[in-house]
Design an enzyme around this catalytic site. Sequence first.
Site, PDB file in Angstrom:
ATOM      1  N   GLU A 180     -26.530 -17.546 -10.478  1.00 12.16           N
ATOM      2  CA  GLU A 180     -27.533 -16.959 -11.503  1.00 12.16           C
ATOM      3  C   GLU A 180     -28.547 -16.068 -11.178  1.00 12.16           C
ATOM      4  O   GLU A 180     -28.955 -14.989 -11.657  1.00 12.16           O
ATOM      5  CB  GLU A 180     -28.114 -18.374 -11.929  1.00 12.16           C
ATOM      6  CG  GLU A 180     -27.304 -19.593 -12.290  1.00 12.16           C
ATOM      7  CD  GLU A 180     -26.634 -18.951 -13.753  1.00 12.16           C
ATOM      8  OE1 GLU A 180     -27.003 -17.912 -14.408  1.00 12.16           O
ATOM      9  OE2 GLU A 180     -25.789 -20.053 -14.256  1.00 12.16           O
ATOM     10  N   ARG A 229     -32.417 -11.761 -25.223  1.00  9.01           N
ATOM     11  CA  ARG A 229     -32.196 -12.864 -24.205  1.00  9.01           C
ATOM     12  C   ARG A 229     -30.845 -13.301 -24.251  1.00  9.01           C
ATOM     13  O   ARG A 229     -30.265 -14.066 -23.334  1.00  9.01           O
ATOM     14  CB  ARG A 229     -32.750 -14.203 -25.042  1.00  9.01           C
ATOM     15  CG  ARG A 229     -32.746 -15.510 -24.214  1.00  9.01           C
ATOM     16  CD  ARG A 229     -33.665 -16.514 -24.611  1.00  9.01           C
ATOM     17  NE  ARG A 229     -33.445 -17.793 -23.626  1.00  9.01           N
ATOM     18  CZ  ARG A 229     -34.035 -18.746 -23.690  1.00  9.01           C
ATOM     19  NH1 ARG A 229     -35.201 -18.858 -24.653  1.00  9.01           N
ATOM     20  NH2 ARG A 229     -33.920 -19.764 -22.790  1.00  9.01           N
ATOM     21  N   ASN A 233     -26.405 -14.005 -21.010  1.00 13.12           N
ATOM     22  CA  ASN A 233     -24.927 -14.493 -21.078  1.00 13.12           C
ATOM     23  C   ASN A 233     -24.029 -13.727 -20.322  1.00 13.12           C
ATOM     24  O   ASN A 233     -22.945 -14.056 -20.271  1.00 13.12           O
ATOM     25  CB  ASN A 233     -24.531 -14.673 -22.770  1.00 13.12           C
ATOM     26  CG  ASN A 233     -25.132 -15.668 -23.356  1.00 13.12           C
ATOM     27  OD1 ASN A 233     -25.447 -16.706 -22.818  1.00 13.12           O
ATOM     28  ND2 ASN A 233     -25.622 -15.198 -24.556  1.00 13.12           N
ATOM     29  N   HIS A 240     -17.466 -19.574 -18.944  1.00 16.08           N
ATOM     30  CA  HIS A 240     -17.515 -20.785 -19.756  1.00 16.08           C
ATOM     31  C   HIS A 240     -15.852 -21.278 -19.969  1.00 16.08           C
ATOM     32  O   HIS A 240     -15.588 -22.308 -19.821  1.00 16.08           O
ATOM     33  CB  HIS A 240     -18.071 -20.838 -20.613  1.00 16.08           C
ATOM     34  CG  HIS A 240     -19.619 -21.234 -20.794  1.00 16.08           C
ATOM     35  ND1 HIS A 240     -20.546 -20.592 -21.597  1.00 16.08           N
ATOM     36  CD2 HIS A 240     -20.506 -21.830 -20.018  1.00 16.08           C
ATOM     37  CE1 HIS A 240     -21.821 -20.828 -21.286  1.00 16.08           C
ATOM     38  NE2 HIS A 240     -21.625 -21.614 -20.234  1.00 16.08           N
ATOM     39  N   HIS A 252     -20.324 -24.581 -12.525  1.00 18.10           N
ATOM     40  CA  HIS A 252     -20.548 -23.690 -13.357  1.00 18.10           C
ATOM     41  C   HIS A 252     -20.804 -22.646 -12.573  1.00 18.10           C
ATOM     42  O   HIS A 252     -20.324 -21.494 -13.082  1.00 18.10           O
ATOM     43  CB  HIS A 252     -21.925 -24.073 -13.911  1.00 18.10           C
ATOM     44  CG  HIS A 252     -22.581 -23.274 -15.167  1.00 18.10           C
ATOM     45  ND1 HIS A 252     -21.969 -23.039 -16.111  1.00 18.10           N
ATOM     46  CD2 HIS A 252     -23.702 -22.458 -14.670  1.00 18.10           C
ATOM     47  CE1 HIS A 252     -22.660 -22.086 -16.649  1.00 18.10           C
ATOM     48  NE2 HIS A 252     -23.615 -21.648 -15.990  1.00 18.10           N
TER      49      HIS A 252
HETATM   50  N1  LIG Z   1     -31.855 -25.494 -20.321  1.00 14.21           N
HETATM   51  C1  LIG Z   1     -31.570 -24.211 -19.839  1.00 14.21           C
HETATM   52  O1  LIG Z   1     -31.814 -23.354 -20.311  1.00 14.21           O
HETATM   53  C2  LIG Z   1     -30.268 -24.505 -18.925  1.00 14.21           C
HETATM   54  C3  LIG Z   1     -29.881 -23.429 -17.938  1.00 14.21           C
HETATM   55  C4  LIG Z   1     -29.009 -23.494 -17.051  1.00 14.21           C
HETATM   56  C5  LIG Z   1     -28.412 -24.543 -16.976  1.00 14.21           C
HETATM   57  N2  LIG Z   1     -28.716 -25.845 -17.350  1.00 14.21           N
HETATM   58  C6  LIG Z   1     -28.249 -27.176 -17.281  1.00 14.21           C
HETATM   59  O2  LIG Z   1     -28.274 -27.526 -15.907  1.00 14.21           O
HETATM   60  C7  LIG Z   1     -27.216 -28.210 -15.583  1.00 14.21           C
HETATM   61  C8  LIG Z   1     -26.810 -27.987 -14.293  1.00 14.21           C
HETATM   62  O3  LIG Z   1     -27.922 -27.915 -13.180  1.00 14.21           O
HETATM   63  P1  LIG Z   1     -27.844 -28.185 -11.685  1.00 14.21           P
HETATM   64  O4  LIG Z   1     -26.717 -27.315 -10.976  1.00 14.21           O
HETATM   65  O5  LIG Z   1     -29.145 -28.375 -11.098  1.00 14.21           O
HETATM   66  O6  LIG Z   1     -26.983 -29.591 -11.839  1.00 14.21           O
HETATM   67  P2  LIG Z   1     -27.446 -31.159 -11.324  1.00 14.21           P
HETATM   68  O7  LIG Z   1     -28.746 -31.567 -12.078  1.00 14.21           O
HETATM   69  O8  LIG Z   1     -26.269 -32.006 -11.488  1.00 14.21           O
HETATM   70  O9  LIG Z   1     -27.824 -31.149  -9.854  1.00 14.21           O
HETATM   71  C9  LIG Z   1     -26.793 -30.781  -9.028  1.00 14.21           C
HETATM   72  C10 LIG Z   1     -26.504 -31.942  -7.792  1.00 14.21           C
HETATM   73  O10 LIG Z   1     -27.625 -31.648  -6.940  1.00 14.21           O
HETATM   74  C11 LIG Z   1     -28.322 -32.719  -6.669  1.00 14.21           C
HETATM   75  N3  LIG Z   1     -29.841 -32.397  -6.325  1.00 14.21           N
HETATM   76  C12 LIG Z   1     -30.373 -31.698  -6.880  1.00 14.21           C
HETATM   77  N4  LIG Z   1     -31.564 -31.133  -6.310  1.00 14.21           N
HETATM   78  C13 LIG Z   1     -31.429 -31.700  -5.143  1.00 14.21           C
HETATM   79  C14 LIG Z   1     -31.990 -31.596  -3.949  1.00 14.21           C
HETATM   80  N5  LIG Z   1     -33.220 -31.017  -3.706  1.00 14.21           N
HETATM   81  N6  LIG Z   1     -31.915 -32.389  -2.725  1.00 14.21           N
HETATM   82  C15 LIG Z   1     -30.601 -33.277  -2.904  1.00 14.21           C
HETATM   83  N7  LIG Z   1     -29.941 -33.051  -4.048  1.00 14.21           N
HETATM   84  C16 LIG Z   1     -30.225 -32.503  -5.143  1.00 14.21           C
HETATM   85  C17 LIG Z   1     -28.140 -33.468  -7.928  1.00 14.21           C
HETATM   86  O11 LIG Z   1     -28.235 -34.978  -7.774  1.00 14.21           O
HETATM   87  C18 LIG Z   1     -26.859 -33.191  -8.285  1.00 14.21           C
HETATM   88  O12 LIG Z   1     -25.782 -34.087  -7.882  1.00 14.21           O
HETATM   89  C19 LIG Z   1     -26.230 -28.063 -16.650  1.00 14.21           C
HETATM   90  O13 LIG Z   1     -26.083 -29.330 -17.260  1.00 14.21           O
HETATM   91  C20 LIG Z   1     -26.486 -27.009 -17.296  1.00 14.21           C
HETATM   92  O14 LIG Z   1     -26.107 -27.219 -18.782  1.00 14.21           O
HETATM   93  C21 LIG Z   1     -29.600 -25.660 -18.642  1.00 14.21           C
HETATM   94 ZN   LIG Z   2     -25.395 -20.297 -16.468  1.00 14.98          ZN
END
Ligand SMILES: NC(=O)c1ccc[n+]([C@@H]2O[C@H](COP(=O)([O-])OP(=O)(O)OC[C@H]3O[C@@H](n4cnc5c(N)ncnc54)[C@H](O)[C@@H]3O)[C@@H](O)[C@H]2O)c1
Ligand SMILES: [Zn+2]
Length: 347
Positions: A180, A229, A233, A240, A252
């Site tokens: 990202e 915005r 994407n 995706h 992802h």
């Molecule tokens: N709302 C939005 O605009 C937006 C944008 C991008 C992604 N997302 C969403 O975010 C999600 C992906 O986020 P992600 O990659 O953080 O996934 P996640 O929340 O599953 O975290 C990834 C893993 O890392 C672990 N983890 C997180 N922080 C940690 C730390 N500091 N130390 C140890 N372990 C840690 C978590 O427990 C998990 O196992 C998806 O559901 C996606 O749809 C939302």
């Molecule tokens: Zn993304």
Amino acid sequence: VRELDVAGSRVVIRDGALNDLWAFFATDRLREHRAAIVTDSNVGPLYAARVAAALETLVPVVITIPAGEIHKTRETWSRVTDEMLANHIGRDGVVVALGGGVVGDLAGFVAATYLRGIPVVQIPTSLIAMIDASIGGKTGVDVSAGKNLVGAFHPPTVIVVDPSLLATLPERELRGGLAEAIKHGVIADAAYFERVAREGRRPSFDLVARSIEIKAEIVNADPREAGRRKVLNFGHTLGHAIESASEYTMSHGEAIAVGMSLEARLGESIGVTKRGTADAVDSAIRAAGLPLSHTFDPADLLRRTRGDKKVRAGNVEYALPSEIGGFGSWTTPVDDAAVLSVLGRSP
Ligand SMILES: NC(=O)c1ccc[n+]([C@@H]2O[C@H](COP(=O)([O-])OP(=O)(O)OC[C@H]3O[C@@H](n4cnc5c(N)ncnc54)[C@H](O)[C@@H]3O)[C@@H](O)[C@H]2O)c1
Ligand SMILES: [Zn+2]
């Protein structure tokens, strides 16, 4: 310390911010609140006690959900809201979302709907959550028809970003976040792009902070995704499709790394993107330790892009940059033949 505003939220970025959490609750409204700290089974044991202790006069309830995207569901939303009701969190409640994007999206959606909406403070702990998921106010859950299909815009009151928390983040999750960061460079800032490619796998404070700024600028210019915005994407239409074709064995970030490589080539092939862009994107992806190629059937991937929210009038629209750091138009409709020919060739 870096501070900025994004779509009605105050963002504070500081190493060690977690220790001074109370300072960021400085509005009377937040300090009078009762807090529900929502976290997951990986992050909770590492940081929840510190967060609870930092909330001084509040009496926090810690609610832990199992870690993982498969738990970003309406069922978990029910469990968390029931637990808050059982703990008599009222309209004076605040949700503190402590975790990655899964916790952030889910807890944000809980806050958006609980008693018709209470404030949320986001404490993102993964790189994706810091530079992407916590910024911009989108919240929601996954349903069987697809990811993020039920949700709400609910901007956090405060987003506290403490990059030192990345020390415990598993390597693969860190790389996913770098995808990202590369995207932010490609869509908005050539100098930043160079820096991410140079820094490789260990994101510095400035890397995190600048990435947040880029997303904030874009979201502030177009909070409801009417135009600009959509550039966020980039890499995500094909990304995706690849993520779902892999049945989520690719993360992802891994899938969008491949998606960015392919979409940069797609842009070059239809004359929207300056030649050489795709090679530059590829070298940044390689430096971050992310994948560039896929083994999926092009026709299947194409079909999957059609289920995408970005389809307009039969043509799939792509967010294709004109060059590193620049855009001509925010989206470009691309016909199937051009997409198939890019999907069919290997890098
Ligand atoms: N709302 C939005 O605009 C937006 C944008 C991008 C992604 N997302 C969403 O975010 C999600 C992906 O986020 P992600 O990659 O953080 O996934 P996640 O929340 O599953 O975290 C990834 C893993 O890392 C672990 N983890 C997180 N922080 C940690 C730390 N500091 N130390 C140890 N372990 C840690 C978590 O427990 C998990 O196992 C998806 O559901 C996606 O749809 C939302
Ligand atoms: Zn993304």
